[in-house]
Design an enzyme around this catalytic site. Structure first.
Site, PDB file in Angstrom:
ATOM      1  N   ASP A   1      84.444  54.639  27.725  1.00  0.00           N
ATOM      2  CA  ASP A   1      85.714  54.157  28.251  1.00  0.00           C
ATOM      3  C   ASP A   1      86.785  54.175  27.171  1.00  0.00           C
ATOM      4  O   ASP A   1      86.506  54.413  25.995  1.00  0.00           O
ATOM      5  CB  ASP A   1      85.546  52.742  28.835  1.00  0.00           C
ATOM      6  CG  ASP A   1      84.646  51.840  27.978  1.00  0.00           C
ATOM      7  OD1 ASP A   1      84.394  52.182  26.810  1.00  0.00           O
ATOM      8  OD2 ASP A   1      84.201  50.805  28.481  1.00  0.00           O
TER       9      ASP A   1
ATOM     10  N   HIS B   1      80.673  43.184  33.472  1.00  0.00           N
ATOM     11  CA  HIS B   1      81.054  44.611  33.539  1.00  0.00           C
ATOM     12  C   HIS B   1      80.138  45.452  32.666  1.00  0.00           C
ATOM     13  O   HIS B   1      79.595  44.972  31.673  1.00  0.00           O
ATOM     14  CB  HIS B   1      82.534  44.826  33.177  1.00  0.00           C
ATOM     15  CG  HIS B   1      82.904  44.604  31.746  1.00  0.00           C
ATOM     16  ND1 HIS B   1      83.965  43.813  31.358  1.00  0.00           N
ATOM     17  CD2 HIS B   1      82.377  45.081  30.583  1.00  0.00           C
ATOM     18  CE1 HIS B   1      84.068  43.826  30.042  1.00  0.00           C
ATOM     19  NE2 HIS B   1      83.113  44.581  29.547  1.00  0.00           N
TER      20      HIS B   1
ATOM     21  N   GLU C   1      84.824  46.557  36.256  1.00  0.00           N
ATOM     22  CA  GLU C   1      84.991  45.116  36.411  1.00  0.00           C
ATOM     23  C   GLU C   1      84.437  44.644  37.766  1.00  0.00           C
ATOM     24  O   GLU C   1      84.173  45.465  38.652  1.00  0.00           O
ATOM     25  CB  GLU C   1      86.484  44.773  36.315  1.00  0.00           C
ATOM     26  CG  GLU C   1      87.118  45.127  34.965  1.00  0.00           C
ATOM     27  CD  GLU C   1      86.717  44.164  33.836  1.00  0.00           C
ATOM     28  OE1 GLU C   1      85.667  43.479  33.930  1.00  0.00           O
ATOM     29  OE2 GLU C   1      87.447  44.119  32.834  1.00  0.00           O
TER      30      GLU C   1
ATOM     31  N   ASP D   1      81.797  38.971  31.997  1.00  0.00           N
ATOM     32  CA  ASP D   1      81.979  38.938  33.458  1.00  0.00           C
ATOM     33  C   ASP D   1      81.063  39.928  34.169  1.00  0.00           C
ATOM     34  O   ASP D   1      81.229  40.185  35.356  1.00  0.00           O
ATOM     35  CB  ASP D   1      83.453  39.206  33.830  1.00  0.00           C
ATOM     36  CG  ASP D   1      83.914  40.620  33.459  1.00  0.00           C
ATOM     37  OD1 ASP D   1      83.131  41.371  32.824  1.00  0.00           O
ATOM     38  OD2 ASP D   1      85.054  40.979  33.810  1.00  0.00           O
TER      39      ASP D   1
END
Ligand code: F6R
Length: 263
Positions: free
Chosen positions: A66, A137, A142, A135
């Protein structure tokens, strides 16, 4: 899903050893590289092995997961810069063999489609290293991401921007709002996946990943549907696992199992 609970240093060594073995049998292996803190001990262990001549990346290639959108080329927080400093420059990859999505591209959607093609043209990823966000991811997929997604333009969750502000001198406003990320579908195409998580901040995400329901709220849970993933966690990251003792027992008994060839 195999769960291995060990120290952060041992995890780095174990994963580095598996990658070294892969490169011994397939010198032109395609690696999938995560950025961030989680894989640093793996990269340290690989750099050590490389300096001792025990592994070479001379015929290998790699793709990162990413990138932030909008950071200029060479920005110290751009993942292209970070992976170069943390790993690529410390081993003997040949120039141009480590690819990242270009978050400064004029047409981001075209760049995503091209990135998918570049991975496919390389024959796909043999060995993917993943971290996990607090979270849940993986890469920058996400909560709410499609399980079938391919490389795409994403919007970073506030939790991720808060977590990653530490790389931007604590300034959350400096953390970009958008990213390019391999999709969950792209990641699941890798032939082998290893996920590393350390520290108690990752404990809830690890609990969801290993023992929670598969849910868009915790994107990493899609790995429960992947046949060959190993999750390496330290004691702190494993602290909320209900079956932690069982995972330790499985790991301890593994050497006494008949090898697959015997079945
Ligand atoms: C980075 C990436 C992210 C990180 C995750 C954990 O390329 O894909 O999913 O792995 O945000 O980051 P660290 O390891 O810094 O806690």
């Amino acid at each position: 899903m195999d769960v291995i609970i060990d120290t952060a240093d041992s995890i780095g060594d174990l994963v580095a050893e598996e990658i070294s073995q892969l490169l011994r049998t397939k010198s032109d292996a395609v690696l999938g590289l995560a950025t961030g803190s989680s894989p640093l001990r793996i990269y340290d262990a690989l750099a050590d092995r490389s300096s001792r001549g025990e592994v070479t990346f001379a015929h290998a290639s790699a793709f990162t997961l990413d990138e932030y959108v909008g950071l200029p080329d060479g920005h110290p927080c751009s993942y292209r810069t970070v992976i170069h400093e943390d790993f690529v420059a410390r081993v003997d990859f040949q120039p141009g063999t480590v690819d990242s999505p270009d978050g400064a591209a004029a047409d981001l959607h075209t760049e995503c489609a091209r990135y998918e093609r570049r991975i496919a043209d390389a024959g796909g990823i043999d060995f993917q290293i993943l971290g996990i966000g607090t979270d849940g991811h993986i890469a920058f997929n996400e909560p709410g991401s499609s399980f079938a997604s391919r490389t795409h333009v994403g919007t970073l969750a506030m939790q991720t921007r808060l977590d990653n502000a530490r790389f931007f001198d604590g300034d959350i406003d400096a953390v970009p709002r958008h990213c390019l990320t391999q999709g969950l579908g792209t990641i699941l195409d890798a032939r082998r996946i290893v996920l590393v998580a350390t520290g108690d901040v990752k404990a809830e995400a690890v609990r969801q990943l290993v023992e929670g329901s598969v849910s868009a709220l915790w994107p990493a849970t899609i790995l429960q549907h992947y046949p060959a993933v190993t999750v390496y966690v330290d004691e702190a990251a494993a602290s909320l696992l209900t079956l932690a003792d069982y995972y330790r027992e499985i790991a301890a008994l593994k050497p006494s199992l008949p090898s697959p060839a015997a079945f």
